[in-house]
Motif scaffolding. Sequence first.
Motif, PDB file in Angstrom:
ATOM      1  N   ALA A 773       0.863  -1.182   0.000  1.00 49.91           N
ATOM      2  CA  ALA A 773       0.000   0.000   0.000  1.00 49.91           C
ATOM      3  C   ALA A 773       0.897   1.229   0.000  1.00 49.91           C
ATOM      4  O   ALA A 773       2.058   1.175   0.420  1.00 49.91           O
ATOM      5  CB  ALA A 773      -0.904  -0.003   1.223  1.00 49.91           C
ATOM      6  N   SER A 774       0.375   2.345  -0.484  1.00 55.73           N
ATOM      7  CA  SER A 774       1.177   3.565  -0.529  1.00 55.73           C
ATOM      8  C   SER A 774       1.502   4.027   0.884  1.00 55.73           C
ATOM      9  O   SER A 774       0.792   3.722   1.854  1.00 55.73           O
ATOM     10  CB  SER A 774       0.428   4.656  -1.278  1.00 55.73           C
ATOM     11  N   ALA A 775       2.612   4.773   1.013  1.00 53.74           N
ATOM     12  CA  ALA A 775       2.991   5.327   2.307  1.00 53.74           C
ATOM     13  C   ALA A 775       1.919   6.309   2.763  1.00 53.74           C
ATOM     14  O   ALA A 775       1.191   6.892   1.949  1.00 53.74           O
ATOM     15  CB  ALA A 775       4.340   6.026   2.200  1.00 53.74           C
ATOM     16  N   ASP A 776       1.829   6.533   4.057  1.00 49.16           N
ATOM     17  CA  ASP A 776       0.885   7.507   4.586  1.00 49.16           C
ATOM     18  C   ASP A 776       1.285   8.894   4.117  1.00 49.16           C
ATOM     19  O   ASP A 776       2.471   9.253   4.092  1.00 49.16           O
ATOM     20  CB  ASP A 776       0.856   7.437   6.112  1.00 49.16           C
ATOM     21  N   GLY A 777       0.271   9.717   3.750  1.00 51.13           N
ATOM     22  CA  GLY A 777       0.549  10.966   3.053  1.00 51.13           C
ATOM     23  C   GLY A 777       1.076  12.077   3.923  1.00 51.13           C
ATOM     24  O   GLY A 777       1.776  12.968   3.444  1.00 51.13           O
ATOM     25  N   THR A 778       0.764  12.092   5.187  1.00 50.94           N
ATOM     26  CA  THR A 778       1.242  13.146   6.085  1.00 50.94           C
ATOM     27  C   THR A 778       1.764  12.486   7.354  1.00 50.94           C
ATOM     28  O   THR A 778       1.357  11.381   7.732  1.00 50.94           O
ATOM     29  CB  THR A 778       0.122  14.140   6.453  1.00 50.94           C
ATOM     30  N   VAL A 779       2.683  13.203   8.002  1.00 50.92           N
ATOM     31  CA  VAL A 779       3.275  12.644   9.209  1.00 50.92           C
ATOM     32  C   VAL A 779       2.257  12.663  10.352  1.00 50.92           C
ATOM     33  O   VAL A 779       1.479  13.596  10.490  1.00 50.92           O
ATOM     34  CB  VAL A 779       4.546  13.427   9.601  1.00 50.92           C
ATOM     35  N   ALA A 780       2.256  11.588  11.110  1.00 53.33           N
ATOM     36  CA  ALA A 780       1.415  11.525  12.305  1.00 53.33           C
ATOM     37  C   ALA A 780       2.283  11.845  13.513  1.00 53.33           C
ATOM     38  O   ALA A 780       3.408  11.350  13.626  1.00 53.33           O
ATOM     39  CB  ALA A 780       0.805  10.133  12.462  1.00 53.33           C
ATOM     40  N   ALA A 781       1.760  12.706  14.387  1.00 57.27           N
ATOM     41  CA  ALA A 781       2.502  12.999  15.611  1.00 57.27           C
ATOM     42  C   ALA A 781       2.695  11.710  16.403  1.00 57.27           C
ATOM     43  O   ALA A 781       1.841  10.819  16.413  1.00 57.27           O
ATOM     44  CB  ALA A 781       1.732  14.029  16.439  1.00 57.27           C
ATOM     45  N   ASN A 782       3.855  11.605  17.044  1.00 63.65           N
ATOM     46  CA  ASN A 782       4.125  10.389  17.807  1.00 63.65           C
ATOM     47  C   ASN A 782       3.006  10.122  18.811  1.00 63.65           C
ATOM     48  O   ASN A 782       2.506  11.038  19.465  1.00 63.65           O
ATOM     49  CB  ASN A 782       5.457  10.520  18.548  1.00 63.65           C
ATOM     50  N   ALA A 783       2.626   8.841  18.906  1.00 64.60           N
ATOM     51  CA  ALA A 783       1.523   8.455  19.788  1.00 64.60           C
ATOM     52  C   ALA A 783       1.706   6.996  20.167  1.00 64.60           C
ATOM     53  O   ALA A 783       2.632   6.314  19.701  1.00 64.60           O
ATOM     54  CB  ALA A 783       0.189   8.666  19.077  1.00 64.60           C
ATOM     55  N   ALA A 784       0.794   6.499  21.019  1.00 63.87           N
ATOM     56  CA  ALA A 784       0.783   5.075  21.338  1.00 63.87           C
ATOM     57  C   ALA A 784       0.337   4.304  20.114  1.00 63.87           C
ATOM     58  O   ALA A 784      -0.375   4.828  19.246  1.00 63.87           O
ATOM     59  CB  ALA A 784      -0.159   4.813  22.514  1.00 63.87           C
ATOM     60  N   ALA A 785       0.763   3.056  19.997  1.00 61.71           N
ATOM     61  CA  ALA A 785       0.465   2.255  18.817  1.00 61.71           C
ATOM     62  C   ALA A 785      -1.028   2.158  18.561  1.00 61.71           C
ATOM     63  O   ALA A 785      -1.488   2.269  17.418  1.00 61.71           O
ATOM     64  CB  ALA A 785       1.070   0.862  18.979  1.00 61.71           C
ATOM     65  N   SER A 786      -1.825   1.979  19.634  1.00 58.74           N
ATOM     66  CA  SER A 786      -3.267   1.797  19.441  1.00 58.74           C
ATOM     67  C   SER A 786      -3.925   3.030  18.851  1.00 58.74           C
ATOM     68  O   SER A 786      -4.914   2.936  18.145  1.00 58.74           O
ATOM     69  CB  SER A 786      -3.923   1.444  20.791  1.00 58.74           C
ATOM     70  N   GLY A 787      -3.330   4.198  19.115  1.00 54.90           N
ATOM     71  CA  GLY A 787      -3.918   5.427  18.604  1.00 54.90           C
ATOM     72  C   GLY A 787      -3.645   5.664  17.133  1.00 54.90           C
ATOM     73  O   GLY A 787      -4.207   6.578  16.529  1.00 54.90           O
ATOM     74  N   LEU A 788      -2.778   4.837  16.536  1.00 50.11           N
ATOM     75  CA  LEU A 788      -2.407   5.032  15.135  1.00 50.11           C
ATOM     76  C   LEU A 788      -2.974   3.954  14.217  1.00 50.11           C
ATOM     77  O   LEU A 788      -2.858   4.050  13.001  1.00 50.11           O
ATOM     78  CB  LEU A 788      -0.874   5.063  14.988  1.00 50.11           C
ATOM     79  N   LEU A 789      -3.566   2.915  14.797  1.00 51.92           N
ATOM     80  CA  LEU A 789      -4.024   1.801  13.972  1.00 51.92           C
ATOM     81  C   LEU A 789      -5.158   2.206  13.045  1.00 51.92           C
ATOM     82  O   LEU A 789      -5.317   1.653  11.960  1.00 51.92           O
ATOM     83  CB  LEU A 789      -4.463   0.632  14.867  1.00 51.92           C
ATOM     84  N   THR A 790      -5.953   3.167  13.460  1.00 52.83           N
ATOM     85  CA  THR A 790      -7.055   3.615  12.614  1.00 52.83           C
ATOM     86  C   THR A 790      -6.609   4.793  11.760  1.00 52.83           C
ATOM     87  O   THR A 790      -6.042   5.763  12.269  1.00 52.83           O
ATOM     88  CB  THR A 790      -8.257   4.039  13.484  1.00 52.83           C
ATOM     89  N   GLY A 791      -6.855   4.704  10.462  1.00 48.15           N
ATOM     90  CA  GLY A 791      -6.571   5.829   9.575  1.00 48.15           C
ATOM     91  C   GLY A 791      -5.192   5.838   8.961  1.00 48.15           C
ATOM     92  O   GLY A 791      -4.899   6.670   8.095  1.00 48.15           O
ATOM     93  N   ASN A 792      -4.310   4.939   9.384  1.00 47.53           N
ATOM     94  CA  ASN A 792      -2.970   4.870   8.811  1.00 47.53           C
ATOM     95  C   ASN A 792      -2.716   3.496   8.223  1.00 47.53           C
ATOM     96  O   ASN A 792      -3.284   2.489   8.671  1.00 47.53           O
ATOM     97  CB  ASN A 792      -1.918   5.184   9.875  1.00 47.53           C
ATOM     98  N   ASN A 793      -1.876   3.457   7.197  1.00 44.34           N
ATOM     99  CA  ASN A 793      -1.560   2.174   6.562  1.00 44.34           C
ATOM    100  C   ASN A 793      -0.483   1.401   7.317  1.00 44.34           C
ATOM    101  O   ASN A 793      -0.456   0.172   7.283  1.00 44.34           O
ATOM    102  CB  ASN A 793      -1.092   2.396   5.123  1.00 44.34           C
TER     103      ASN A 793
END
Length: 829
Positions: A773-793
């Motif tokens: 899948a394509s890389a995520d288009g914008t950087v996500a601020a550092n967070a806990a893993a569970s907070g990034l599972l939704t909306g990111n590849n």
Amino acid sequence: ALDSSVHLPISGGLQTISAANLASVVFNGTTLPAQNSSLTPQADYTVWQNTVSVSTNPVKFTSLRLTNLGSIDATNVQNLRLYVDGTMVGSAIPQLSADRTVTFDLSASPVLLSTADHIIKVIANVTGGSTRTLELSVQRSSDAMFVDSQLNQPVTLHTTSSTTNFTAANSGLQTIAGVSATGGVSVSKAAASPTSDVSVGATGVKLASFNFLASGEAVKVSDLYVYAATTTPWGVSGELANGKIMVNGVQVGSTKTLGYSNGTATDFSLGSSLIIPAGTVTVVDIYADTKTAGGVNVNNGDSITVSLAAETSNAQGQSSLTSTGAPYGTTSAADVSGNAFQVTSSALTATAYSGYSSQTMLAGTQNARLGAFTLSAGATEGINVNTISLDLAGYAGVTNLTLKDDATGTQYGTIITTPSATGNNFSVNFTIPASGTQTIDIYGNILSTAATSIIATLQTGTTGTGAVTSTSASVAASEALQTMTVGSGSLSIAVGAGNPANSNVIAGASSVQVADYSFSAQNSAYTVQKLEIQIPDGAATSTTGVTLQYPDVNGTTQTVTSALAVSSTASSTATFSGLAFYVPQNDSADLKVFVGTPTVSNGAASGAAINTTLLHATGFQAIDSTGNATTSVGTTEISGYTAGYGTMYVRKTVPTFAGQSYTTTAMPNAGTDLFRFTVTADPAGSVELDQVAFTVSTSTSGQSLTNFSLYDAANTSTALNTAVTAADLNGLVKIPLTNVIQVGAGQSKTFYLRAANFTGSWTTHNSVTVQFASADGTVAANAAASGLLTGNNYVWSDRSAPSHTTSTLDWTNGFLLKDLTTGVYSFSN
């Protein structure tokens, strides 16, 4: 001689071979064409030719001996060459031998003659021998040797047919022509006879060249009659001075005035100094001045044509003693003329130099280049330039008017400290060669009170003299040069083409380029002395310092580093002073910005975004070419970061994804590896993966792959995730991992993607394609893993947080992950 049978020694005893199996050679006895019975001496003349007929077996032609039956001296037959069917064989023989024979020995490299007719001929240079004869002959059968190529035995040579005895094969009898009362010396204009223009008043100029060729015998030319006709018919007063005849570079006869027509041709008595050898071209040159005996120059633009007048008894054959003419003729129509060429005055022309255009310059500029022009000399002779004259509009605003050689910078003449509107004359001394050019620059200091424009004009007082004739030359018309407009300079800044793309960088890097600023100067060069670079709030503690690289006035790269003045509430600033950053006039130069980063243990923050802003007015200073300072550039700050460029994200370590490519026609099914890839951690530290993603596409809507699982290649029996039922409407398959996977520093792991079910038929033109899948288009601020599972590849961590877990804030998405575009698995039918 061969009988009806021949006994040859063959291994195992004597063998009898029929003579019918041996080759025979027949000479046709062909003579040279009858029209050559009277031979004019010449080069490359066919002096003997015959047709050879070979029967039965191919033969080797090994030698040919010819005897001259004529009366010509052997020394007059030279450079003899043997040809077979148009191709030269063997070596050239310098001349007939004293016994009047020539032998071509081909035994070292015989010529193979097939069973057919072949033309054999001899070509030579006949250089003389007036009234003598030339007749070459094969006198005996042994004079021409042929060997059977199969039996290696000599072959009997016949004449006319294989049943006749051999008789001599002769060329036609050639009589060498000599001088006659009506000819014998060929006179023609030489190809190298001069055509170029000559100068007015030139002395000792070659005006014509003629070729003399004697036939059959040497010829003495006792007199030559020469005249030079000009466009303007001056009569006797126009006879050219100092005419002389040169033969092979040496003067023969006296120096005389050249007549102006056939009827007044000058008689040059040569005595015995001009003897034309037979068969050799002798070049005769005519020299004179382009002025008369009275010192009057031939008119500028006139043409001159030099001719030799035809005569009937000015030459004599040295063998036959026959009188003839050189050139021969009874009327002026037989005169031989050289080329007509033009007489031109010494030429000096001027043009504005095309390599320098009008400029805008600052008041107060020192040593300003106020103009440039090119002087050119004509083709006839060079010019010794002695005066350059300039008018100068706007003269009141200029001091120290100076001339310099454009190529070397050499100064010409004396500096005029206070120029005038007209009559700024420089006394100079330099030479422009014939057809040459010289470019000269005009320099001066522009006062702060200078008018709005300064224009130099080259005047007709610019003069010189011909380098050969010393005749005067001057510029024909005034020539206005470039316009120098007195105005103001400007300096601008933009993001440069070398601005780096956004990237993840490893904490602890000593030098990472983060920006490229392009400075452009108009109407003046600038030296940037001070500037300030800002780093965003929150990124300063992840930066050890800021480094600039720039060119100085000599083009040498300078490097300077400054620490950041860290602010806890605003952007931090690196201040630079004492710079020598040089931006050329009407050109640009780049300023490159680098940063260093500390390690995470020394304070670098994972995810810190480092970019730069150049402050347009705060702490800025640049000096223009007049020494005036400017303290701002533009009206806004110049951001070194744009979409996709100029921001570096600090990470303790980073993963690199590498997909594998594969194509097969087999139908994918349960257990098929739909995609294989490796993940490699940078040697700086381990990485952890919590989610990866793929895109799956099928060519037919009735086909589908379901229940996707990821496997570690080291353990393909246990899936790393709860099976993902199906791809979404965009074909995206996200794989959240049951347990995070760690890849050690500098290590790699390989993974397989599989689907438990394949729905639909596998028919012609069906296909399934799987890739990252394509890389995520914008950087996500550092967070806990569970907070990034939704909306990111992708979800991964550089393990930078102390006591790292899936709940620590050192997880991020797939923004800027490397090599996600590589690797495609394709199933097609």
